[in-house]
Write a protein that holds these residues in place. Structure first.
Motif, PDB file in Angstrom:
ATOM      1  N   UNK A   1       0.290  -8.422  15.745  1.00 49.14           N
ATOM      2  CA  UNK A   1      -0.821  -8.488  14.789  1.00 49.14           C
ATOM      3  C   UNK A   1      -1.339  -7.071  14.564  1.00 49.14           C
ATOM      4  N   UNK A   2      -1.830  -6.819  13.364  1.00 48.09           N
ATOM      5  CA  UNK A   2      -2.420  -5.511  13.073  1.00 48.09           C
ATOM      6  C   UNK A   2      -1.696  -4.806  11.941  1.00 48.09           C
ATOM      7  N   UNK A   3      -2.141  -3.597  11.638  1.00 54.27           N
ATOM      8  CA  UNK A   3      -1.582  -2.842  10.528  1.00 54.27           C
ATOM      9  C   UNK A   3      -1.200  -1.433  10.964  1.00 54.27           C
ATOM     10  N   UNK A   4      -0.089  -0.956  10.405  1.00 57.80           N
ATOM     11  CA  UNK A   4       0.370   0.410  10.646  1.00 57.80           C
ATOM     12  C   UNK A   4       0.544   1.086   9.299  1.00 57.80           C
ATOM     13  N   UNK A   5      -0.189   2.154   9.086  1.00 57.92           N
ATOM     14  CA  UNK A   5      -0.068   2.934   7.855  1.00 57.92           C
ATOM     15  C   UNK A   5       0.562   4.283   8.175  1.00 57.92           C
ATOM     16  N   UNK A   6       1.557   4.636   7.387  1.00 59.87           N
ATOM     17  CA  UNK A   6       2.273   5.897   7.580  1.00 59.87           C
ATOM     18  C   UNK A   6       2.329   6.608   6.232  1.00 59.87           C
ATOM     19  N   UNK A   7       1.726   7.777   6.173  1.00 65.57           N
ATOM     20  CA  UNK A   7       1.620   8.532   4.913  1.00 65.57           C
ATOM     21  C   UNK A   7       0.986   7.682   3.814  1.00 65.57           C
ATOM     22  N   UNK A   8       0.003   6.899   4.195  1.00 62.55           N
ATOM     23  CA  UNK A   8      -0.728   6.097   3.226  1.00 62.55           C
ATOM     24  C   UNK A   8      -0.080   4.779   2.858  1.00 62.55           C
ATOM     25  N   UNK A   9       1.105   4.497   3.391  1.00 63.45           N
ATOM     26  CA  UNK A   9       1.829   3.259   3.072  1.00 63.45           C
ATOM     27  C   UNK A   9       1.757   2.293   4.248  1.00 63.45           C
ATOM     28  N   UNK A  10       1.509   1.035   3.959  1.00 64.68           N
ATOM     29  CA  UNK A  10       1.504   0.009   4.999  1.00 64.68           C
ATOM     30  C   UNK A  10       2.953  -0.320   5.363  1.00 64.68           C
ATOM     31  N   UNK A  11       3.364   0.067   6.580  1.00 64.63           N
ATOM     32  CA  UNK A  11       4.746  -0.168   7.008  1.00 64.63           C
ATOM     33  C   UNK A  11       4.835  -1.265   8.066  1.00 64.63           C
ATOM     34  N   UNK A  12       3.770  -2.057   8.189  1.00 60.99           N
ATOM     35  CA  UNK A  12       3.692  -3.059   9.257  1.00 60.99           C
ATOM     36  C   UNK A  12       4.882  -4.008   9.272  1.00 60.99           C
ATOM     37  N   UNK A  13       5.434  -4.308   8.105  1.00 58.90           N
ATOM     38  CA  UNK A  13       6.530  -5.273   8.018  1.00 58.90           C
ATOM     39  C   UNK A  13       7.881  -4.626   7.730  1.00 58.90           C
ATOM     40  N   UNK A  14       7.945  -3.299   7.748  1.00 61.37           N
ATOM     41  CA  UNK A  14       9.206  -2.620   7.484  1.00 61.37           C
ATOM     42  C   UNK A  14      10.134  -2.684   8.688  1.00 61.37           C
ATOM     43  N   UNK A  15      11.424  -2.829   8.427  1.00 62.78           N
ATOM     44  CA  UNK A  15      12.419  -2.794   9.495  1.00 62.78           C
ATOM     45  C   UNK A  15      12.446  -1.404  10.126  1.00 62.78           C
TER      46      UNK A  15
END
Length: 248
Positions: free
Chosen positions: A69-83
């Motif tokens: 659960x939660x959110x991860x932003x990398x360079x302004x992009x939400x990558x929480x669901x990225x492989x």
């Protein structure tokens, strides 16, 4: 550059990360310190996306249920669901704990494997740079990974991660089990990499003292919870933190 908010990871009914908020700005070295089982590797697996692969493998094998659960932003992009492969392609690269090199392959082969995301020119340039930062590897180019010392394997693991062209490098307990001399070599190399290549670095360790001189900011994890954060000096000024994590 990277900001994680409200991260929670459950292994079945066990809470491994509890509402963790963490960030790493561009060109920073950020430390995450905590005892064994504090959640450091779980955090790194979650940030890099490896946790998604672990979760799927457990589901397919009928093993423990993992919930993230939660959110991860990398360079302004939400990558929480990225492989994890997509995250790696964006420059978010994990150098895992306990080296995880290919022990049957030579130093040179390990580095070439790490360069799968690089162009041929990037791979050549980065390999030359790895041998500049860790010159001990130059004379070991043809040696099989399994015959390297622990410190040499760690140099190789970091070098292999650099070959993947990171913009944010996740170092999970790179000093584990190494001598003070080898720790100093690796810490010096880590700072050089940040200073010369402008690569942001997030590093976890059980003991903060060897890493403290190079971090700009740090977080303390206890039982999966980020209980404290601050600059190097702010943490040093806290007597409880000094005694528990800095050995002073």
């Amino acid at each position: 550059m990277l900001e994680a908010t409200g991260l929670m990871v459950f292994y079945e009914n066990m809470l491994a990360l509890n509402n963790v908020n963490i960030r790493c700005e561009e060109n920073q070295i950020v430390g995450v310190f905590g005892a064994n089982s504090a959640g450091k590797s779980t955090l790194m697996y979650t940030l890099s996306g490896i946790m998604e692969d672990i979760k799927k493998k457990e589901e397919m094998a009928g093993g423990e249920r993992i919930t993230v659960v939660g959110h991860i932003h990398y360079k302004g992009e939400d990558i929480s669901n990225l492989k994890p492969s997509r995250r790696a392609g964006k420059g978010l690269i994990l150098c895992p704990e306990r080296r995880r090199i290919f022990k049957e392959s030579s130093v040179l082969e390990n580095l070439k494997i790490g360069g799968y995301l690089a162009t041929p020119s990037q791979a050549r340039e980065t390999m030359d740079y790895v041998f500049t930062v860790f010159p001990a590897l130059m004379k070991l180019k043809k040696r099989v990974g399994g015959f390297l010392s622990g410190g040499e394997q760690q140099m190789l693991a970091i070098g292999r991660a650099l070959m993947a062209q990171p913009q944010l490098l996740l170092l999970d307990e790179p000093l584990l089990g190494l001598s003070p001399l080898m720790q100093a070599i690796l810490i010096r190399g880590t700072k050089v990499i940040r200073d010369e290549k402008k690569i942001s670095i997030l590093v976890t360790e059980q003991y903060a003292r060897p890493v403290l001189p190079i971090v700009d900011y740090a977080f303390i994890l206890e039982n999966g919870t980020a209980v404290m954060e601050g600059t190097r000096q702010e943490l040093l000024n806290n007597p409880d933190v000094r005694a528990a994590y800095f050995g002073v």
